[in-house]
Scaffold this active site. Structure first.
Site, PDB file in Angstrom:
ATOM      1  N   CYS A  80      30.033  41.022  26.928  1.00 13.47           N
ATOM      2  CA  CYS A  80      29.522  42.392  26.968  1.00 13.47           C
ATOM      3  C   CYS A  80      29.225  42.808  25.530  1.00 13.47           C
ATOM      4  O   CYS A  80      30.148  42.977  24.731  1.00 13.47           O
ATOM      5  CB  CYS A  80      30.538  43.339  27.604  1.00 13.47           C
ATOM      6  SG  CYS A  80      30.041  45.076  27.518  1.00 13.47           S
ATOM      7  N   CYS A 232      23.211  48.318  28.540  1.00  8.49           N
ATOM      8  CA  CYS A 232      23.824  46.995  28.680  1.00  8.49           C
ATOM      9  C   CYS A 232      23.470  46.203  27.430  1.00  8.49           C
ATOM     10  O   CYS A 232      22.289  45.894  27.194  1.00  8.49           O
ATOM     11  CB  CYS A 232      23.309  46.300  29.938  1.00  8.49           C
ATOM     12  SG  CYS A 232      23.844  44.578  30.094  1.00  8.49           S
TER      13      CYS A 232
END
Length: 329
Positions: A80, A232
């Site tokens: 991430c 994201c």
């Protein structure tokens, strides 16, 4: 009392839990249960989050710690980018180092503190790699080939071209018009490909991108295991690579790309090492709240005794976002 932090990168929100500070570490079952509870918008804390970032020791050379990413549904993400920036800041502050590596599921990634994007907005650059295109890495099937690069897939959405890249999270990317960006097409496709389907059997992050100008994008992502997020990090990184590959007339390798998103803006830089790629993701690492809670409550997944303190950094981040909107206007 144990301590967690509520943090965000581009408004992609997480709780950080440092296992090394606990008397007894949470086991994996406890971590998943806590994540599902604390990130729930109704039952959790501070209106929930997109996941929990679990920090632990690492015995790898040059690393200051390891990061595990647990999504709201309890699934594990291999990486991430937005979360890694916040973990990098936490480790940087804790160990007083500005350049180091963090162990992630697939690789040890280089990170370093950057010049702040704006006053009061701590900024970090993190390495996004490894990059692969083969169907086994994503994985995908029934898409007529071993790679999917700038091709139409009528089964997805008619008239759009798609590129699939693992960074190492799997991403499906399409460059679209403003009209398509504002339609319900992304939500429909993201939902379809993250339910049982014959194409991406493990699900996939789906991003739509709008080209704004030379080296400028707007990206919106339907994230696997989460749904729509404000941003994201790996999605913006993968999209930047697809931008350089598929639209070289308006993008440049080795140059800074501004990537706008519903949560703000990051910068990326795509490196081409003789056909081997990696991306720098540069953006905020904002700490919004400190949460203190009895350690026994963490193990029992009870949140009612949590004491919350506002750290005060969100105001500076919102000022940064408002300045971006004024520049766009």
């Amino acid at each position: 009392m144990a301590q967690l932090l509520k943090v965000h990168g581009s408004q992609n929100q997480f709780f950080i839990l440092d296992q090394t500070e606990l008397k007894t570490k949470l086991n994996q079952e406890e971590l998943v249960a806590l994540t599902k509870q604390i990130t729930d918008p109704a039952k959790g804390l501070l209106n929930g989050a997109d996941g929990v970032l679990v920090i632990d020791h690492s015995d790898h050379d040059g690393t200051l710690g390891s990061m595990q990413v647990i999504n709201t549904d309890g699934s594990i993400a291999s990486m991430c980018g937005n979360g890694l920036r916040t973990v990098s800041r936490y480790l940087s502050d804790k160990y007083h180092q500005n350049s180091f590596k963090v162990e992630t599921m697939d690789s040890d990634l280089a990170v370093h503190r950057e010049t702040s994007l704006a006053p009061g907005v701590p900024t970090f650059s993190v390495e996004i790699s490894p990059v692969t295109f083969n169907k086994e890495s994503l994985p995908f099937d029934n898409l007529d080939g071993d790679t999917l690069i700038d091709r139409e897939v009528p089964a997805f959405t008619k008239g759009l071209k798609f590129t699939a890249i693992a960074v190492p999270n799997p991403h499906l990317i399409s460059f679209v018009s403003e009209e398509v960006m504002n339609s319900d097409a992304l939500g429909k496709l993201g939902k379809e490909l993250n339910q049982p389907n014959p194409y991406f059997t493990d699900g996939v992050n789906v991003s739509f991108a709008q080209i704004l100008d030379h080296n400028q994008l707007f990206v919106r992502t339907y994230e696997r295991g989460v749904g729509f997020t404000n941003a994201c990090g790996t999605g913006m990184s993968a999209t930047s690579l697809a931008f350089c590959l598929n639209h070289p007339e308006v993008s440049d390798f080795e140059e800074t790309i501004s990537v706008y998103n519903p949560g703000g803006m990051v910068k990326t830089r795509v490196h081409d090492d003789d056909g081997s790629y990696h991306i720098d993701l540069i953006g905020n690492a904002t700490f919004t709240h400190k949460v203190e809670i009895p350690e026994t409550d963490l193990h029992a997944n009870q949140l009612q005794h949590a004491e919350i303190t506002d750290i005060g950094e969100q105001k500076d981040y919102l000022n940064f976002v408002n300045d971006l909107k004024q520049q766009e206007a």
